[in-house]
Design a protein around this motif. Structure first.
Motif, PDB file in Angstrom:
ATOM      1  N   ARG A   1       0.832  -1.207   0.000  1.00 23.88           N
ATOM      2  CA  ARG A   1       0.000   0.000   0.000  1.00 23.88           C
ATOM      3  C   ARG A   1       0.867   1.259   0.000  1.00 23.88           C
ATOM      4  O   ARG A   1       0.653   2.162  -0.804  1.00 23.88           O
ATOM      5  CB  ARG A   1      -0.931   0.007   1.224  1.00 23.88           C
ATOM      6  N   PHE A   2       1.822   1.294   0.904  1.00 26.08           N
ATOM      7  CA  PHE A   2       2.679   2.482   0.960  1.00 26.08           C
ATOM      8  C   PHE A   2       3.593   2.553  -0.259  1.00 26.08           C
ATOM      9  O   PHE A   2       3.814   3.618  -0.837  1.00 26.08           O
ATOM     10  CB  PHE A   2       3.496   2.487   2.259  1.00 26.08           C
ATOM     11  N   GLY A   3       4.118   1.412  -0.654  1.00 29.80           N
ATOM     12  CA  GLY A   3       5.014   1.389  -1.817  1.00 29.80           C
ATOM     13  C   GLY A   3       4.293   1.782  -3.094  1.00 29.80           C
ATOM     14  O   GLY A   3       4.816   2.561  -3.900  1.00 29.80           O
TER      15      GLY A   3
ATOM     16  N   GLN B   1      11.400   6.105  -2.425  1.00 25.99           N
ATOM     17  CA  GLN B   1      10.614   5.504  -1.335  1.00 25.99           C
ATOM     18  C   GLN B   1       9.941   4.219  -1.806  1.00 25.99           C
ATOM     19  O   GLN B   1       9.909   3.220  -1.088  1.00 25.99           O
ATOM     20  CB  GLN B   1       9.560   6.496  -0.837  1.00 25.99           C
ATOM     21  N   ALA B   2       9.409   4.267  -3.036  1.00 24.92           N
ATOM     22  CA  ALA B   2       8.740   3.083  -3.587  1.00 24.92           C
ATOM     23  C   ALA B   2       9.708   1.908  -3.684  1.00 24.92           C
ATOM     24  O   ALA B   2       9.365   0.769  -3.366  1.00 24.92           O
ATOM     25  CB  ALA B   2       8.155   3.408  -4.960  1.00 24.92           C
ATOM     26  N   ARG B   3      10.933   2.185  -4.117  1.00 27.02           N
ATOM     27  CA  ARG B   3      11.920   1.104  -4.257  1.00 27.02           C
ATOM     28  C   ARG B   3      12.200   0.427  -2.916  1.00 27.02           C
ATOM     29  O   ARG B   3      12.245  -0.806  -2.820  1.00 27.02           O
ATOM     30  CB  ARG B   3      13.218   1.653  -4.831  1.00 27.02           C
ATOM     31  N   LEU B   4      12.389   1.267  -1.870  1.00 26.67           N
ATOM     32  CA  LEU B   4      12.673   0.700  -0.543  1.00 26.67           C
ATOM     33  C   LEU B   4      11.497  -0.134  -0.054  1.00 26.67           C
ATOM     34  O   LEU B   4      11.667  -1.250   0.449  1.00 26.67           O
ATOM     35  CB  LEU B   4      12.961   1.824   0.454  1.00 26.67           C
ATOM     36  N   LEU B   5      10.293   0.410  -0.207  1.00 28.37           N
ATOM     37  CA  LEU B   5       9.107  -0.263   0.322  1.00 28.37           C
ATOM     38  C   LEU B   5       8.791  -1.537  -0.454  1.00 28.37           C
ATOM     39  O   LEU B   5       8.456  -2.567   0.122  1.00 28.37           O
ATOM     40  CB  LEU B   5       7.909   0.692   0.298  1.00 28.37           C
ATOM     41  N   LEU B   6       8.917  -1.467  -1.789  1.00 26.40           N
ATOM     42  CA  LEU B   6       8.606  -2.657  -2.593  1.00 26.40           C
ATOM     43  C   LEU B   6       9.687  -3.730  -2.428  1.00 26.40           C
ATOM     44  O   LEU B   6       9.401  -4.921  -2.484  1.00 26.40           O
ATOM     45  CB  LEU B   6       8.425  -2.274  -4.067  1.00 26.40           C
TER      46      LEU B   6
END
Lengths: 251, 94
Positions: free
Chosen positions: A11-13, A49-54
């Motif tokens: 969700r966050f990613g 941020q997306a890369r870290l979260l995913l």
């Protein structure tokens, strides 16, 4: 537990990834060189941020997925972003209104995640919160400038706000995944950030001489559960076409 | 719209102890936005710890035609250079 954590990270990613892709569409088309670069900077922050979260989500899935396979080889039904971030860019006022409402939420959400019992999530939040604080400062400043600007700029921004406002409600609606993550001390109850969010939005709107849309009304939701508007599939078609046509292609 | 935005000169200090250096210019309607824009245009690769912006019209520049009388007299006056003092290795940033 691990399934809920995976969903939660998606969700966050996905919020960050999809909004980043949307903002990237402005690249080279901004109203001024300086705005163009500022907006693509925000897009790049969100992509980071997306890369870290995913990556963390892929690790949680433990099925050989990685950040790229999650970004490029999932269909729209498997995306968990809120409907707000997939809304089309429209004109610059539309983009700004969407960005402001998201930034105001994101900065509160990330602050909650700072105290997550999950060390990896807290670490990502710590890095991201500084970026989003700047995004919010920038979008708030532009809201005031354009809201309290000319008659035309206020009218355009007010129209944009009224159009995108219904999509903000979903940010504060929890479900079973949220409940499980809150109980585990990993996440937070979405409803618990609503009042603070509204107070901030109200403050900026007042300074910008903008009208807060009336409470209630249409509240589209379902993005967090994978039920999206048609806008998302079109966005994904463009974002994923290269990896879909040439799987594994790299620089 | 762009034509009405004044030009600003941007100065960035890359680390504490060093002076601000001129890095370029940009357009912005006022000082606050000039600072924001400078942050976004000129510090994307971790270049700075401090930013100054100055309206370009507020800078008074020497005239190119005055070059001869302003600068030529300083030529070949080697005794004005502090080259006879060895500097300690530890002194950085000079």
């Amino acid at each position: 537990m691990s399934t809920a954590r995976y969903e939660y990270l998606l969700r966050f990613g996905d919020n960050a990834l999809i909004l980043s892709q949307r903002l990237g569409e402005w690249c080279g088309k901004g109203p001024a060189l300086e705005e163009d670069m500022a907006l693509t900077n925000v897009a790049l922050d969100l992509l980071g941020q997306a890369r870290l979260l995913l990556s963390l989500a892929a690790e949680a899935a433990g099925n050989g997925a990685d950040e790229d396979s999650l970004a490029y080889h999932r269909d729209d039904r498997a995306f968990r972003n809120v409907l707000l971030v997939e809304q089309p860019n429209g004109n610059y006022a539309d983009t700004l209104a969407r960005q402001f409402l998201f930034d105001a939420w994101s900065s509160l959400a990330l602050r909650r995640l700072l105290s997550s019992s999950d060390a990896a999530i807290a670490a990502i939040a710590e890095k991201a919160v500084k970026e989003v604080s700047y995004h919010l400062r920038r979008s708030s400043d532009l809201m005031v400038r354009l809201g309290d600007g000319t008659e035309r700029s206020r009218a355009m921004l007010q129209t944009a706000i009224d159009k995108v406002w219904p999509y903000s409600h979903e940010l504060f609606i929890g479900d079973a995944v949220d409940a499980e993550m809150t109980a585990a001390g990993i996440g937070f109850d979405p409803a618990s950030v609503h009042d603070e969010w509204l107070a901030y939005v109200r403050e900026v709107f007042a300074e910008a001489t903008l009208k807060l849309p009336a409470a209630g009304g249409w509240m589209p939701k379902g993005g967090k559960q994978g039920l999206h508007s048609e806008h998302l599939s079109k966005l994904l078609a463009e974002m994923q076409v290269l990896q879909r046509s040439h799987p594994g292609a790299s620089w | 719209m762009k034509n009405q935005w004044p030009l600003w000169e941007v100065f960035i200090r890359s680390q504490h102890g060093l002076a601000h250096r001129h890095v370029g210019s940009l357009h912005a309607p006022d000082a606050t936005m000039a600072l924001n824009n400078a942050r976004d245009v000129y510090t994307r690769r971790n270049e700075g710890v401090s930013i100054w912006v100055v309206k370009s019209t507020d800078i008074t520049a020497s005239h190119p035609d005055d070059k001869a009388e302003l600068f030529d007299p300083a030529n070949s006056k080697v005794y004005r250079h502090p080259t006879f003092f060895p500097m300690p290795e530890e002194v950085k940033g000079l």
